[in-house]
Write a protein that holds these residues in place. Sequence first.
Motif, PDB file in Angstrom:
ATOM      1  N   MET A 197       0.842  -1.199   0.000  1.00  0.00           N
ATOM      2  CA  MET A 197       0.000   0.000   0.000  1.00  0.00           C
ATOM      3  C   MET A 197       0.877   1.250   0.000  1.00  0.00           C
ATOM      4  N   VAL A 198       0.288   2.342  -0.430  1.00  0.00           N
ATOM      5  CA  VAL A 198       0.992   3.625  -0.470  1.00  0.00           C
ATOM      6  C   VAL A 198       1.306   4.072   0.955  1.00  0.00           C
ATOM      7  N   TYR A 199       2.493   4.657   1.130  1.00  0.00           N
ATOM      8  CA  TYR A 199       2.884   5.193   2.439  1.00  0.00           C
ATOM      9  C   TYR A 199       3.015   6.711   2.310  1.00  0.00           C
ATOM     10  N   PRO A 200       1.948   7.450   2.612  1.00  0.00           N
ATOM     11  CA  PRO A 200       1.935   8.896   2.368  1.00  0.00           C
ATOM     12  C   PRO A 200       3.026   9.666   3.094  1.00  0.00           C
ATOM     13  N   ALA A 201       3.457   9.188   4.254  1.00  0.00           N
ATOM     14  CA  ALA A 201       4.451   9.922   5.046  1.00  0.00           C
ATOM     15  C   ALA A 201       5.884   9.643   4.595  1.00  0.00           C
ATOM     16  N   GLY A 202       6.058   8.815   3.560  1.00  0.00           N
ATOM     17  CA  GLY A 202       7.400   8.426   3.151  1.00  0.00           C
ATOM     18  C   GLY A 202       7.983   9.290   2.053  1.00  0.00           C
ATOM     19  N   ASP A 203       8.932   8.725   1.361  1.00  0.00           N
ATOM     20  CA  ASP A 203       9.644   9.423   0.286  1.00  0.00           C
ATOM     21  C   ASP A 203       9.467   8.685  -1.039  1.00  0.00           C
ATOM     22  N   GLY A 204       8.246   8.252  -1.288  1.00  0.00           N
ATOM     23  CA  GLY A 204       7.947   7.570  -2.540  1.00  0.00           C
ATOM     24  C   GLY A 204       7.815   6.073  -2.415  1.00  0.00           C
ATOM     25  N   GLN A 205       8.145   5.506  -1.254  1.00  0.00           N
ATOM     26  CA  GLN A 205       8.066   4.062  -1.097  1.00  0.00           C
ATOM     27  C   GLN A 205       6.653   3.611  -0.766  1.00  0.00           C
ATOM     28  N   ARG A 206       6.374   2.369  -1.066  1.00  0.00           N
ATOM     29  CA  ARG A 206       5.185   1.688  -0.592  1.00  0.00           C
ATOM     30  C   ARG A 206       5.585   0.845   0.623  1.00  0.00           C
ATOM     31  N   VAL A 207       4.627   0.301   1.336  1.00  0.00           N
ATOM     32  CA  VAL A 207       4.905  -0.576   2.470  1.00  0.00           C
ATOM     33  C   VAL A 207       4.019  -1.809   2.370  1.00  0.00           C
ATOM     34  N   LEU A 208       4.417  -2.859   3.039  1.00  0.00           N
ATOM     35  CA  LEU A 208       3.583  -4.054   3.117  1.00  0.00           C
ATOM     36  C   LEU A 208       2.391  -3.774   4.016  1.00  0.00           C
ATOM     37  N   THR A 209       1.267  -4.396   3.707  1.00  0.00           N
ATOM     38  CA  THR A 209       0.139  -4.308   4.625  1.00  0.00           C
ATOM     39  C   THR A 209       0.560  -4.962   5.942  1.00  0.00           C
ATOM     40  N   PRO A 210      -0.084  -4.626   7.052  1.00  0.00           N
ATOM     41  CA  PRO A 210       0.313  -5.227   8.339  1.00  0.00           C
ATOM     42  C   PRO A 210       0.321  -6.752   8.301  1.00  0.00           C
ATOM     43  N   GLU A 211      -0.681  -7.333   7.637  1.00  0.00           N
ATOM     44  CA  GLU A 211      -0.763  -8.793   7.572  1.00  0.00           C
ATOM     45  C   GLU A 211       0.388  -9.372   6.751  1.00  0.00           C
ATOM     46  N   MET A 212       0.688  -8.746   5.619  1.00  0.00           N
ATOM     47  CA  MET A 212       1.782  -9.232   4.789  1.00  0.00           C
ATOM     48  C   MET A 212       3.123  -9.036   5.481  1.00  0.00           C
TER      49      MET A 212
END
Length: 397
Positions: A197-212
């Motif tokens: 999912m998109v990580y709005p507070a980052g620098d362009g990176q996405r993050v894994l969902t909590p479950e993943m």
Amino acid sequence: MGYNYGIPIHLLRFLCACIFGNARTYYAGLNETDRSELEAQGREFGLSAWFYRYLHDVLPDAKRTEYQKIYQARQLKAMMCAQELKRVYRVLASHDLRFVPIKGADLAFRLYPDAALRSYNDWDIWFHPDDCERALAVLAEDGWKIPDLYLDRHKKAIKTASHHFSVHLRGQHALEPHFTLANFNGIDPHEIWKYTMVYPAGDGQRVLTPEMNLLMLARHIASKSYYHAQLPKLLTDAAMAMKENVDFVRLREMVALWHLPYPGDLLAAFPEFFPEDIIRKFEADPDKTAEFRALFELRGKLGNAENEALLLSRFDARGHLAGGIRKHIQALTPDIMRRMYLLPKRGAYVRVFWAYLCYFWSRSCRAVRWMRNKHKTRDYARAVESVESVESKQSAR
């Protein structure tokens, strides 16, 4: 003292107090023998920074000074890494690359309360399956170099590596570009990517969902027949990942879809670390949890084990010893032999041939040694096969 592959009870209880309770109260209640054992385990697993972070005002002066130096060195490294990571993320994002930092590169700076508490040797970044070729080109343009001994042909790397391309170096930093996640064998990376999912507070990176994120951690430590697992790091990582309110019903649906072991069964095996109310949330299968516990207790008794012995024992436990050996031999490409024996990437064919001879001679000797002592790893291999098996009743839960 050799590395402890068992369950470091004192350290797990201390880490539990740091995250879920009161570390000072826990430490004050220990006798001198238990304190010494706790601190020895902390040093062994590289977690001495936790002592200063949570006990700095109650430690004796000498110990406080010792741990303060370790903690401050970790803080300095974390500050330098954070700035370089931000720069790398922005470079990748400027080329419209889709990427997800995983493990230390993500957890230390996003979920841990203090980045100095989470150690790492390199940065793991997973790229969208359709962006891998461009990502490697962007990294090269940004000054990242592949060491001479590693493979630089990405298409061949995907066929011969398990989940990542060759390590990339730039100055003091190391980066591992991933084309999938560890031990998600046979699963299309495009399907796994849906759980980012998109990580709005980052620098362009996405993050894994909590479950993943939790599933990724559980699968990663399954490498090398669970000898890759460093329990204190796994459990603290899992605790931090759970700060994002993992939906365990959804997690069960994911593992049922992909026929993977349920992480809750693994995590529930360590009541020294997780409080009872947390363990109840896992709704773990008691039988599977007991199997995971037995596995790590067996690992502690077995101690250090040769990779070949573990591999052969796994083949034997599956009833496919000959087939497993044949498949393993077929995977030994010249590129792998060149890297293993520190040979040039190209040419030196006589030396490559000699490397094959040396490899098969040494592994044959180890195989003979395993045949004579296979009872030592037999039970452990069976335990690994058992926890990795996914019974139909789990899918139906």
